[in-house]
Write an enzyme that holds these catalytic residues in place. Structure first.
Site, mmCIF file in Angstrom:
data_model
loop_
_atom_site.group_PDB
_atom_site.id
_atom_site.type_symbol
_atom_site.label_atom_id
_atom_site.label_comp_id
_atom_site.label_asym_id
_atom_site.label_seq_id
_atom_site.Cartn_x
_atom_site.Cartn_y
_atom_site.Cartn_z
ATOM 1 N N ASP A 117 0.888 -1.170 -0.059
ATOM 2 C CA ASP A 117 -0.073 -0.047 0.270
ATOM 3 C C ASP A 117 0.920 1.291 -0.150
ATOM 4 O O ASP A 117 1.728 1.231 0.872
ATOM 5 C CB ASP A 117 -0.787 -0.207 1.380
ATOM 6 C CG ASP A 117 -1.849 1.139 1.366
ATOM 7 O OD1 ASP A 117 -2.070 1.590 0.311
ATOM 8 O OD2 ASP A 117 -1.861 1.845 2.438
ATOM 9 N N ASP B 118 -1.858 -0.092 6.382
ATOM 10 C CA ASP B 118 -1.885 0.456 7.861
ATOM 11 C C ASP B 118 -3.501 1.122 7.840
ATOM 12 O O ASP B 118 -3.903 1.539 8.855
ATOM 13 C CB ASP B 118 -0.979 1.644 7.880
ATOM 14 C CG ASP B 118 -1.137 2.988 6.823
ATOM 15 O OD1 ASP B 118 -1.789 2.634 5.945
ATOM 16 O OD2 ASP B 118 -0.479 3.774 7.344
#
Length: 832
Positions: A348, A588
Site C-alpha cells: 500500500d 495501515d
C-alpha cells in the site's frame, strides 16, 4: 463541529489518532462546548438522551461498582503461551515419554555410558524451555507496546485506556479505523459505517444509527460516534475468537504439520520393528538378559528423531527474539514460515512507500474562483474534522479556519466514494455544500482539467479537487453536477529507506506490486522515483477485468495499480493466490483490512488502525518499511535451515529402522549399544544441526516439506544401513575369540560415522569457513574417542588390527559415493 471528513483517498494515514481535546470547540462531548455550537452538536446531545445514556459517560464511582461486581472486560489477551503451557509442551511429549521409559530401564540394567541419551534429552528439553521463555518475554513486551487502547468517556473526559479496563456500560468513542473491542449499542452516530465482514462475511459496510447493536471484532470504515458496552469479557461476541487469534502458537504451518506427519509414520514403523528387535535379541542373547536389553534399547532409541521437534521450536523461538529486537511483533508464529515462502508482496503506497506527512505546495483556482473565499472554504473543511489525516492536516496547517463558518452536516470519506464533503452556514446567511476528493471521480470524463491534473500526477504530486455541490449532501448523486472550484496540490514525502527495500525484494526474486487507492499516474510516479521495475506501466484498477484468471494475468504483468477499492484489493490477493503465488500484503489503513486478512501474510504498521493491527500476523511497531527485509530473511533462515537439518535427523531414523529390520531378519546380535549411537548422533547430527539451524540462509522456502526431506532421507538412510550392516557381517567373520564383539561394533561404528559425516558435509553446502571448521571439529572429536584410551574404554570402542578398519573405511567411501550420486539423481529426477 462534526464528523471527520477523511480526505486521504488511500485510507487513514499512520498516526492519525483522534486527539483528546476536552473543552475545545472541536469537542462535541464535553460540557465546555461554547454557545456557538452547531446543530450537529445539539443533535448529538439529543441522540444520547434518546437512548437514556449520559453523554458524559460513567462516573468514577460507577466504574468502581462495576469492577467490584466483576463486570469488566477480563478476557486475557496473550501474545504467548503461559509458563506452565511452555513447560508442559516441551516436557510432556510422546517421544519424551518413550525415551524416559527407556532411560529408566537403561539406568537399571546398564552402565551410565549407555544412559547418556537420557541426559541429552533433558538438556535439549531445558534448552527448548529457556528459548521459548525468552521468546515469550519478547512477545509480551512487544504486545504491550502494540496493544490497542480504545477511547473511553468517563466523568465527561475522554481518555485512552487498556481494553481490559473497560467495564459494562462504558461509553466508548469510535472513528475510522477503530476496532469494536466489546459488544454494544450505538449512542451517537455521525455517518457511522461499520464493516462486519470478518464476523458475518457480508462485504458491504453497515450504516449504524443510534440504538443499533455493534459487535466486537468489527471495525469502523467511515464516520464516527460512540457506543455503550452491553457485553464485556467472555460474553462478547468475538472475545473467544480474539483471544485465540492473538495467542502465540506453533500450529497451522506446513513445517509443523509436515514434521507431525513424519513422526506419525515413524511411530507406526517403530512399533513392529521394536517388537521384532526385542524378541530377536532375547532369543539371540538368552544367556545375558541385561545385555540383550541394552542392545535392544540401542536399536530403538535412534529411530526417534526427537531433536527435530526441539530444533524446530528453538529455531522459531530465536526467530521471534531476533525480530523482536527490530521492533517487529509476530502475532502468529507460522508467519515467520509464511514470509519465507512469499514470492509476491503487495504494498500500500500511503504509509508504506511514503511517510505520513504531506505539504500543500500549490492552490490552483478554477472557473474564476476567488482566492480568499476558497481559502475560507478549505479552512472550514479542515476545522470540521476533529481527526484530520495527513492530507487534511496539510490543508489545516496552510489555511486557518474562518470562525464565522459553521458546519451543519458532513459526509465522511469512504474508500468506495473517494471523496468527503460538508455543508456550512457561512455566517452571512448563505449556505453552501462542498466536496473534496479525487478529481477523476468528481469530474466527468473528458473534462479538460483532468489533463492538467495528469501532468501534476506524473510528477508524483497528489491532487485533490475542491468542488461546490449543487445538491444536498445526503443525495446519492451529490457529486453529479458539482462545480470544480480549485485544485489542492500536495507533495508526498518518500520514505528514505523505501528504494533500498524494493531493491532487496528484486534481488530476492520477490515481485513487488504497489496497490493504492490514489490516482494511478501519481502512484506510478512515486514508484518510478523509487526505481520500482515496471513503474512506467501503471494500471487504473477501474479498468481491470472482473474475471479472476484475467485479473491474475494483469497483476502478474504489471507492478503499479491505482484507484483500487478495498474490495478490489481483496480480489487481487485472491487472484494472485489462484495462480499459486504466496502473497504478503502490507497496509495501515482500514481499507486494507480485508486484503490483509485474506493474504497469506498480513503486515501492518504499528501506527496503523486498530483493525489492521488486529488481523495482521506481523506488526512493524517502528513503522519502518525497511524492517521487512529482515523479517523475510529471518523466515527464510528458519525454514531453509530446518529443511536442511531435518534431512540429517531422518537419515538417522531410516538407517536405524533398516538396521533393526536387518538384525531381526538375520537373527544376529544388534550392532550398537546406546552409547555408540549417542556418540554418533551428537557428532553428526545434534551439535552440527544446532549451528546449521541458526546460520544465514537466503533461499526462498519451497512447498512440500515432507516430500523434499524424504526424497533425500530414504536413499541416504538405506545406503548407510546397508553399508554399515555389510561391515558388521564382514567383521563377524573376521574377528574371533575374546574382544571380538567390541571389535565388530567398532568397525561398524567407524563405517557409520564416516557415512554420516559425509551426509553432513553434503547438507552443509555451500561451504564457508565456519561450516568446514564445524565438520572438521566433529571429525576430530570422533578421532579423539578412537585414540584416547579412557575414551575408548568409556565408549567401548577400539579398532583391532589394520585389515578390518581399512575395509570399513573402504566400504564407507563407496557408500559416500553412492549417496552423492543418489542425491544428485534425486535433484534431477524427483521434483520438490
Amino acid at each position: 463541529m462534526t464528523q471527520r471528513a477523511d480526505l486521504d483517498t488511500d485510507g487513514p494515514e499512520p498516526g492519525g489518532g483522534r486527539p483528546i481535546n476536552a473543552g475545545s470547540e472541536l469537542d462535541p462531548v464535553h460540557p465546555a462546548t461554547p454557545p456557538e455550537s452547531g446543530p450537529s452538536d445539539r443533535a448529538r446531545q439529543a441522540t444520547a438522551t434518546a437512548v437514556a445514556v449520559d453523554p458524559r459517560g460513567l462516573t468514577t464511582s460507577e466504574v468502581a461498582e462495576r469492577v467490584a461486581r466483576g463486570e469488566i472486560n477480563d478476557v486475557p489477551v496473550r501474545s504467548s503461551r503461559s509458563i506452565g503451557e511452555i513447560v508442559r509442551g516441551n516436557v510432556f511429549t510422546r517421544f519424551n515419554a518413550l525415551i524416559g521409559v527407556l532411560w529408566v530401564i537403561m539406568l537399571i540394567v546398564a552402565p551410565i555410558q549407555d544412559s547418556l541419551f537420557g541426559f541429552v534429552i533433558v538438556a535439549n528439553t531445558g534448552i527448548g524451555i529457556i528459548q521459548e521463555l525468552r521468546a515469550k518475554k519478547t512477545l509480551d513486551n512487544l504486545a504491550v507496546i502494540g496493544e490497542a487502547k480504545p477511547t473511553v468517556r468517563r466523568d465527561g473526559i475522554a481518555a485512552e485506556i487498556s481494553t481490559s479496563e473497560i467495564v459494562l456500560g462504558d461509553l466508548i468513542e469510535i472513528g475510522p479505523g477503530d476496532k469494536i473491542v466489546v459488544d454494544g449499542a450505538v449512542v451517537e452516530a455521525d455517518g457511522l459505517e461499520i464493516d462486519e465482514s470478518l464476523l458475518t462475511g457480508e462485504a458491504d459496510p453497515v450504516l449504524k444509527k443510534p440504538g443499533d447493536p455493534v459487535m466486537s471484532g468489527s471495525f469502523v470504515v467511515a464516520g464516527g460516534g460512540a457506543f455503550t458496552a452491553t457485553k464485556v469479557g467472555r460474553e462478547a461476541y468475538a472475545a473467544q475468537l480474539a483471544e485465540e487469534a492473538s495467542r502465540f502458537t506453533l500450529v497451522h504451518s506446513e513445517l509443523r504439520s509436515g514434521i507431525s506427519t513424519i513422526l506419525k509414520y515413524v511411530t507406526w514403523l517403530m512399533i513392529p520393528t521394536s517388537i521384532g528387535l526385542v524378541i530377536s535379541q532375547l532369543v539371540v542373547k538368552d544367556d545375558n538378559f541385561k545385555e540383550s536389553i541394552a542392545y535392544t534399547v540401542g536399536g530403538i532409541v535412534p529411530m526417534i528423531p526427537e531433536g527435530l521437534v526441539l530444533l524446530t521450536s528453538v529455531a522459531f523461538a530465536i526467530g521471534v527474539i531476533r525480530l523482536g529486537r527490530k521492533q517487529c511483533l509476530v502475532q502468529e508464529l507460522p508467519a515467520i514460515e509464511g514470509l519465507a515462502r512469499v514470492d509476491i508482496v503487495c504494498l500500500d503506497k500511503t504509509g508504506t512507500l511514503t511517510e505520513g506527512g504531506m505539504d500543500v505546495t500549490e492552490l490552483r483556482l478554477l472557473n474564476g474562483a476567488d482566492d480568499g473565499y476558497v481559502r475560507k472554504v478549505l479552512g472550514a473543511l479542515g476545522e470540521s474534522d476533529p481527526r484530520p489525516n495527513a492530507s487534511l492536516q496539510a490543508i489545516i496547517d496552510r489555511y486557518p479556519d474562518s470562525e464565522e463558518w459553521r458546519c451543519t452536516e458532513s459526509l465522511p470519506f469512504s474508500s468506495a466514494r473517494k471523496y468527503s464533503g460538508a455543508s456550512f452556514s457561512e455566517g452571512d446567511g448563505e449556505n453552501s455544500t462542498w466536496l473534496l476528493g479525487a478529481p477523476d471521480v468528481l469530474l466527468p470524463t473528458g473534462d479538460p482539467t483532468l489533463t492538467e491534473i495528469d501532468h501534476l500526477n506524473e510528477q508524483g504530486l497528489r491532487v485533490l479537487l475542491l468542488a461546490r455541490a449543487a445538491k444536498d449532501l445526503d443525495a446519492a448523486t451529490v457529486a453529479q453536477g458539482a462545480q470544480a472550484t480549485a485544485l489542492v496540490v500536495l507533495e508526498q514525502r518518500l520514505r528514505p529507506d523505501a528504494a533500498d527495500t524494493l531493491r532487496y525484494f528484486e534481488e530476492q526474486d520477490v515481485a513487488a506490486k504497489v496497490i493504492s487507492g490514489d490516482n494511478a499516474v501519481s502512484v506510478g510516479a512515486v514508484a518510478a522515483k523509487l526505481q520500482l521495475p515496471g513503474a512506467e506501466n501503471t494500471v487504473d484498477a477501474r479498468k481491470l477485468p472482473n474475471d479472476q484468471g484475467e485479473m491474475a494475468k494483469a497483476l502478474e504483468g504489471n507492478a503499479v495499480f491505482g484507484r483500487v477499492t478495498p474490495q478490489q484489493k481483496r480480489d487481487m490477493v485472491g487472484a494472485l493466490q489462484s495462480k499459486g503465488h504466496t502473497v504478503a500484503m502490507t497496509g495501515d489503513g482500514v481499507n486494507d483490512v480485508l486484503a490483509l486478512k485474506d493474504a497469506d501474510i498480513g503486515v501492518s504498521m504499528g501506527s496503523g488502525s486498530e483493525a489492521t493491527r488486529a488481523v495482521a500476523q506481523i506488526v512493524l511497531l517502528n513503522n519502518s518499511f525497511a524492517t521487512l527485509p529482515s523479517v523475510v530473511a529471518e523466515g527464510r533462515r528458519v525454514i531453509g535451515n530446518i529443511t536442511r537439518v531435518a534431512t540429517l535427523f531422518l537419515v538417522k531414523t531410516v538407517y536405524s529402522v533398516l538396521l533393526a529390520l536387518l538384525v531381526v531378519c538375520t537373527q544376529v546380535e544388534y550392532l550398537f549399544l546406546p552409547r555408540h549411537l549417542t556418540l554418533l548422533s551428537t557428532l553428526t547430527i545434534g551439535v552440527p544441526a544446532f549451528f546449521l539451524a541458526l546460520a544465514p540462509n537466503k533461499e526462498r522456502a519451497q512447498p512440500h516439506f515432507v516430500r523434499r526431506v524424504m526424497r533425500y532421507a530414504i536413499p541416504g538412510g538405506a545406503i548407510a544401513a546397508l553399508a554399515t550392516f555389510a561391515t558388521y557381517l564382514l567383521a563377524r567373520h573376521h574377528y574371533v575369540g575374546p574382544g571380538a564383539r567390541e571389535a565388530e561394533t567398532s568397525a561398524a561404528t567407524l563405517t557409520l560415522f564416516l557415512i554420516a559425516i559425509w551426509v553432513l558435509a553434503i547438507i552443509a553446502r555451500p561451504y564457508t569457513w565456519w561450516r568446514i571448521a564445524l565438520i572438521g571439529t566433529m571429525g576430530a572429536g570422533f578421532l579423539l574417542v578412537m585414540v584416547v584410551p579412557w575414551l575408548q574404554e568409556f565408549f567401548k570402542l577400539q579398532l583391532v588390527g589394520a585389515t578390518m578398519p581399512w575395509a570399513a573405511v573402504g566400504i564407507a567411501a563407496v557408500a559416500a559415493l553412492g549417496i552423492e550420486v543418489a542425491f544428485r539423481a534425486v535433484d534431477r529426477r524427483v521434483p520438490a
